[in-house]
Design an enzyme around this catalytic site. Structure first.
Site, mmCIF file in Angstrom:
data_model
loop_
_atom_site.group_PDB
_atom_site.id
_atom_site.type_symbol
_atom_site.label_atom_id
_atom_site.label_comp_id
_atom_site.label_asym_id
_atom_site.label_seq_id
_atom_site.Cartn_x
_atom_site.Cartn_y
_atom_site.Cartn_z
ATOM 1 N N SER A 157 -13.087 0.953 49.440
ATOM 2 C CA SER A 157 -13.555 -0.355 48.667
ATOM 3 C C SER A 157 -13.889 -0.060 47.536
ATOM 4 O O SER A 157 -13.928 1.196 47.072
ATOM 5 C CB SER A 157 -14.516 -1.173 49.368
ATOM 6 O OG SER A 157 -15.817 -0.206 49.412
ATOM 7 N N GLY A 158 -13.932 -1.064 46.369
ATOM 8 C CA GLY A 158 -14.392 -0.765 44.981
ATOM 9 C C GLY A 158 -15.166 -1.910 44.528
ATOM 10 O O GLY A 158 -15.207 -2.795 45.071
ATOM 11 N N HIS A 210 -16.482 11.938 38.990
ATOM 12 C CA HIS A 210 -16.476 12.126 40.496
ATOM 13 C C HIS A 210 -17.672 11.488 41.246
ATOM 14 O O HIS A 210 -18.900 11.766 40.744
ATOM 15 C CB HIS A 210 -16.397 13.748 40.680
ATOM 16 C CG HIS A 210 -16.290 14.084 42.285
ATOM 17 N ND1 HIS A 210 -16.852 15.236 42.721
ATOM 18 C CD2 HIS A 210 -16.016 13.327 43.299
ATOM 19 C CE1 HIS A 210 -16.692 15.187 44.054
ATOM 20 N NE2 HIS A 210 -16.026 13.982 44.623
ATOM 21 N N ASP A 211 -17.394 10.488 42.070
ATOM 22 C CA ASP A 211 -18.506 9.631 42.706
ATOM 23 C C ASP A 211 -19.639 10.485 42.956
ATOM 24 O O ASP A 211 -20.763 10.024 42.923
ATOM 25 C CB ASP A 211 -17.929 8.726 43.561
ATOM 26 C CG ASP A 211 -17.248 9.360 44.675
ATOM 27 O OD1 ASP A 211 -17.100 10.544 44.811
ATOM 28 O OD2 ASP A 211 -16.491 8.514 45.249
ATOM 29 N N THR A 212 -19.443 11.610 43.662
ATOM 30 C CA THR A 212 -20.465 12.341 44.062
ATOM 31 C C THR A 212 -21.305 12.937 42.766
ATOM 32 O O THR A 212 -22.666 13.084 43.139
ATOM 33 C CB THR A 212 -20.201 13.582 45.023
ATOM 34 O OG1 THR A 212 -19.273 13.051 45.931
ATOM 35 C CG2 THR A 212 -21.335 14.325 45.497
#
Length: 480
Positions: free
Chosen positions: A15-16, A238-240
């Site tokens: 999802s976004g 990078h989401d992390t």
């Protein structure tokens, strides 16, 4: 001081969202203005992302952002890692990007290792071997008829930023996941590119979190209603990396778990650890905000649970998440566990059956038993990963911070505290979006200058929940 607004585009594998981050003094409040689904689909013999469709969703989200928060100053973008789009010399996307779950790179791993053995690769890029790392995906793409027309390989958050601004760059935290970055210097590795036959111009120049990527193209600004002065600011794309930046730690003696579709668990360091012991323990050195090293191991994540729920729904079974978690909590612990890192669980399809088979559960085992098995297995993997990180780095860890979707799972959090023997702080759930927003805000003078001060502010202002290990269930690091 008046409130200031920053937009976060945060897209995961399922999802976004487009989010307005309102920074008012020391408090940051998030408002989701648009949500949309995501997922890889079979197309032309591969699992591909509908990335052009995602871009249209982002534009719709930016319209909603402009309508609700017209004073927005900046936009930051984060997504998952390793995947990319190929552009031709005119900047056109040659095909929808292939998903890391596709499996096409399995056939070329030996070809890469024939030119650079895994130990030599690790001494340069510091990456845990994963078959879907960008370096292997690019080798697979060399067999594609599209390759001869490929001028640029652009990581997905940078592809969105390119479409919004016309500026082609690669953000460093995400670049560190490709396997082509020299983790010691923070630059593309000339040695790796040469030995792997990759033209340096294929990879756009590097840019660090906090740098301005560019202003919106006039047609983007006009179509969304945003000001033509709105900038795209490079964040931990990078989401992390964004999530770890927003860990609400009050000192440096912590381990973190970013728990979502994937889990990434480890410690934050000033420098990479490139020992043979670290490589054999499957640890990775990824770039963090402000040049930090995220020394971590990729661990199987909530994908196991998400895919099980999807499978049950396809079978016509009504399995509601909160209800099955409550039932799983009521079951006795200590049952069979699985190796959540087994490659068997990377691909989609029939996840509950694969889990039952791996755990030795009977075919009659219901959803609650499967879910309990997943969460116990994840907690054990978290405990073991953090224990290994401590042993390999000499870090001192007094507490664990779990952020992301997994921080809402009380059973997973309690099991992790019990197994590690350490107190655990859960939250914020929206760590990725907070890290995204606050890196933008800091770049424009609206947030503290250091990560430590940003984290301390979050610890004071964001809701979290504390879990203490239960004395009768503790299986701590010392028991490994």
């Amino acid at each position: 001081m008046s409130a200031r607004v920053f937009g976060a585009v945060d897209i995961g594998a399922s999802s976004g969202r487009v989010i307005a981050g309102v920074v008012d003094g020391g408090r940051t409040t998030l408002h989701t203005v648009r949500r949309f689904g995501n997922g890889a689909h079979a197309l032309d013999g591969h699992l591909r992302w509908n990335f052009t469709g995602l871009y249209q969703e982002v534009l719709s989200g930016l319209r909603a952002l402009a309508a609700g928060f017209p004073e927005v100053e900046s936009i930051g973008i984060d997504t998952w890692a390793v995947d990319y789009g190929l552009l031709d010399a005119d900047g056109r996307l040659l095909a929808e990007p292939i998903s890391y779950r596709d499996g096409r790179s399995d056939a070329v791993i030996d070809a890469v290792h024939d030119r650079l053995d895994p130990a030599a690769l690790y001494r340069i890029n510091g990456l845990q071997f994963l078959p879907f790392n960008t370096v292997y995906q690019l080798e697979a793409d060399k067999q594609s008829p599209l390759w001869e027309n490929a001028a640029h390989a652009v990581l997905l958050p940078d592809l969105l930023a390119y479409w919004l601004t016309g500026e082609l760059r690669t953000e460093t935290t995400n670049a560190s996941t490709t396997g082509l970055l020299d983790i010691r210097t923070g630059t593309w590795s000339h040695e790796l590119l040469t030995r792997l036959g990759i033209t340096p111009s294929l990879l756009p120049p590097l840019q660090r979190p906090g740098d301005q990527r560019g202003v919106l193209r006039p047609e983007v600004a006009d179509s969304t209603g945003l000001s033509r002065t709105t900038v795209v600011t490079t964040v931990g794309s990078h989401d992390t990396a964004s999530a770890v930046a927003a860990v609400p730690a009050t000192d440096t003696r912590f381990a973190y778990i970013s728990s979502g579709t994937w889990s990434l668990a480890g410690v934050e360091l000033a420098d990479p650890v490139l020992t043979e012991q670290a490589r054999c323990a499957k640890f990775t050195n990824e770039g963090g905000v402000d040049g930090r090293t995220r020394f971590l191991r990729n661990v199987g994540g909530l994908w196991l649970l998400q895919e099980s729920l999807r499978t049950w729904a396809e079978e016509g079974r009504t399995v509601e998440l909160n209800a099955v978690l409550a039932e799983a909590t009521s079951l006795l612990g200590g049952g069979p566990e699985i190796d959540v890192d087994d490659a068997e669980f990377i691909r989609p399809g029939q996840m509950p059956a694969r889990i039952r088979a791996a755990a030795g559960l009977p075919s009659s085992a219901g959803p609650a038993q499967v879910v309990r098995c997943i969460l116990e297995s994840l907690a054990t993997a978290y405990r073991d990963t953090i224990a290994d990180a401590v042993a390999l780095t000499g870090s001192e860890v007094d507490t664990i911070h779990i952020v992301g979707g997994g921080s809402q799972n009380a059973l997973l959090c309690q099991l992790t505290a019990d197994r590690s023997g350490l107190p655990l702080t859960a939250g914020p759930v929206e760590a990725t979006a907070l890290g995204n927003v606050l890196v933008q805000a800091r770049a424009r003078g609206a947030a503290p200058e250091t990560l430590e001060d940003i984290r301390a502010t979050l610890a004071r202002t964001q809701p979290t929940r504390r879990y203490l290990p239960l004395a009768n269930t503790v299986r701590s690091f010392a028991d490994n």
